[in-house]
Scaffold this motif. Structure first.
Motif, short mmCIF file in Angstrom:
data_model
loop_
_atom_site.label_atom_id
_atom_site.label_comp_id
_atom_site.label_asym_id
_atom_site.label_seq_id
_atom_site.Cartn_x
_atom_site.Cartn_y
_atom_site.Cartn_z
N ARG A 1 40.17 26.18 -3.43
CA ARG A 1 41.05 25.38 -2.69
C ARG A 1 40.10 24.69 -1.89
O ARG A 1 40.64 23.43 -0.80
CB ARG A 1 42.37 26.69 -1.53
N GLU A 2 39.42 25.47 -1.41
CA GLU A 2 38.47 25.01 -0.07
C GLU A 2 37.29 23.79 -0.74
O GLU A 2 37.14 23.02 -0.11
CB GLU A 2 37.05 26.00 0.15
N GLU A 3 36.53 23.64 -2.28
CA GLU A 3 36.54 22.79 -3.26
C GLU A 3 37.17 21.54 -3.18
O GLU A 3 37.08 19.99 -2.32
CB GLU A 3 35.88 23.21 -4.62
N ALA A 4 38.69 21.77 -3.22
CA ALA A 4 39.90 20.55 -3.22
C ALA A 4 40.40 20.00 -2.55
O ALA A 4 39.89 18.89 -1.17
CB ALA A 4 41.00 21.74 -3.72
N ASP A 5 40.44 20.73 -0.87
CA ASP A 5 40.26 20.67 0.35
C ASP A 5 39.07 19.97 1.00
O ASP A 5 39.43 17.97 1.58
CB ASP A 5 40.26 21.99 1.04
N ARG A 6 37.89 19.64 0.53
CA ARG A 6 36.29 19.30 0.25
C ARG A 6 36.74 17.49 0.59
O ARG A 6 36.13 16.70 0.82
CB ARG A 6 35.24 19.64 -0.04
N LEU A 7 36.67 17.24 -1.38
CA LEU A 7 36.78 16.50 -1.69
C LEU A 7 38.24 15.58 -0.76
O LEU A 7 38.09 13.98 -1.49
CB LEU A 7 37.65 16.19 -3.15
N LYS A 8 39.64 16.37 -0.73
CA LYS A 8 40.72 15.36 -0.41
C LYS A 8 39.87 14.56 1.13
O LYS A 8 40.20 13.84 1.51
CB LYS A 8 41.66 16.21 0.21
N ALA A 9 39.38 15.23 2.08
CA ALA A 9 38.70 15.45 3.57
C ALA A 9 37.92 13.94 2.94
O ALA A 9 38.09 13.02 4.12
CB ALA A 9 37.79 16.51 4.38
N SER B 1 32.66 5.44 -7.08
CA SER B 1 32.30 6.12 -5.46
C SER B 1 33.35 7.56 -4.48
O SER B 1 33.39 7.49 -4.03
CB SER B 1 31.66 5.30 -4.19
N LEU B 2 35.14 7.03 -5.36
CA LEU B 2 35.62 7.92 -4.85
C LEU B 2 35.63 9.03 -4.94
O LEU B 2 35.00 9.87 -6.38
CB LEU B 2 36.43 7.89 -5.12
N PRO B 3 35.48 10.21 -3.79
CA PRO B 3 34.83 12.05 -4.09
C PRO B 3 35.94 12.43 -5.77
O PRO B 3 36.05 13.39 -6.26
CB PRO B 3 35.72 12.05 -3.02
N LEU B 4 37.10 11.66 -5.06
CA LEU B 4 38.65 11.97 -6.88
C LEU B 4 38.17 11.79 -7.34
O LEU B 4 38.86 11.93 -8.37
CB LEU B 4 39.74 12.51 -5.71
N PHE B 5 37.69 10.60 -8.11
CA PHE B 5 37.04 9.86 -9.40
C PHE B 5 37.06 10.65 -10.30
O PHE B 5 37.58 10.46 -11.28
CB PHE B 5 36.33 8.84 -9.20
#
Length: 96
Positions: free
Chosen positions: A17-25, A70-74
């Motif tokens: 969850r922490e990684e997902a939250d970091r990527l989303k931010a 360049s998008l973190p979620l790419f």
């Protein structure tokens, strides 16, 4: 050039969850910067899905490609791109 970009995000269920939250931010911050710059003209959520439909205004397909990469979620996106051009029956003189 204007492009319609559909993005469907598929984060792995095993991602912490922490990684997902970091990527989303990070994604949110970059998306907002791109909107302020005028390159990401419109951003709409697709109801009921972790997906969006967006309009990008960039010089060419290479700039769009570089921007999307360049998008973190790419790495977790399924992306569909369509180039847009003005319709001859449009009543607008600009790209609203």
């Amino acid at each position: 050039m204007l492009f319609k970009v559909s993005m469907n995000v598929r984060l792995p269920h095993t991602m912490p969850r922490e990684e997902a939250d970091r990527l989303k931010a990070a994604e949110r911050a970059l998306a907002q910067d791109l909107q302020r710059s005028g390159k990401w003209r419109h951003l709409w959520r697709v109801a009921g899905r972790y997906a969006n439909v967006s309009i990008f205004d960039v010089a060419d397909s290479t700039e769009l490609h570089d921007t999307l990469m360049s998008l973190p979620l790419f790495p977790y996106m399924d992306i569909d791109v369509e180039a847009l051009c003005r319709h001859p029956s449009s009543i607008h003189d600009d790209d609203r």
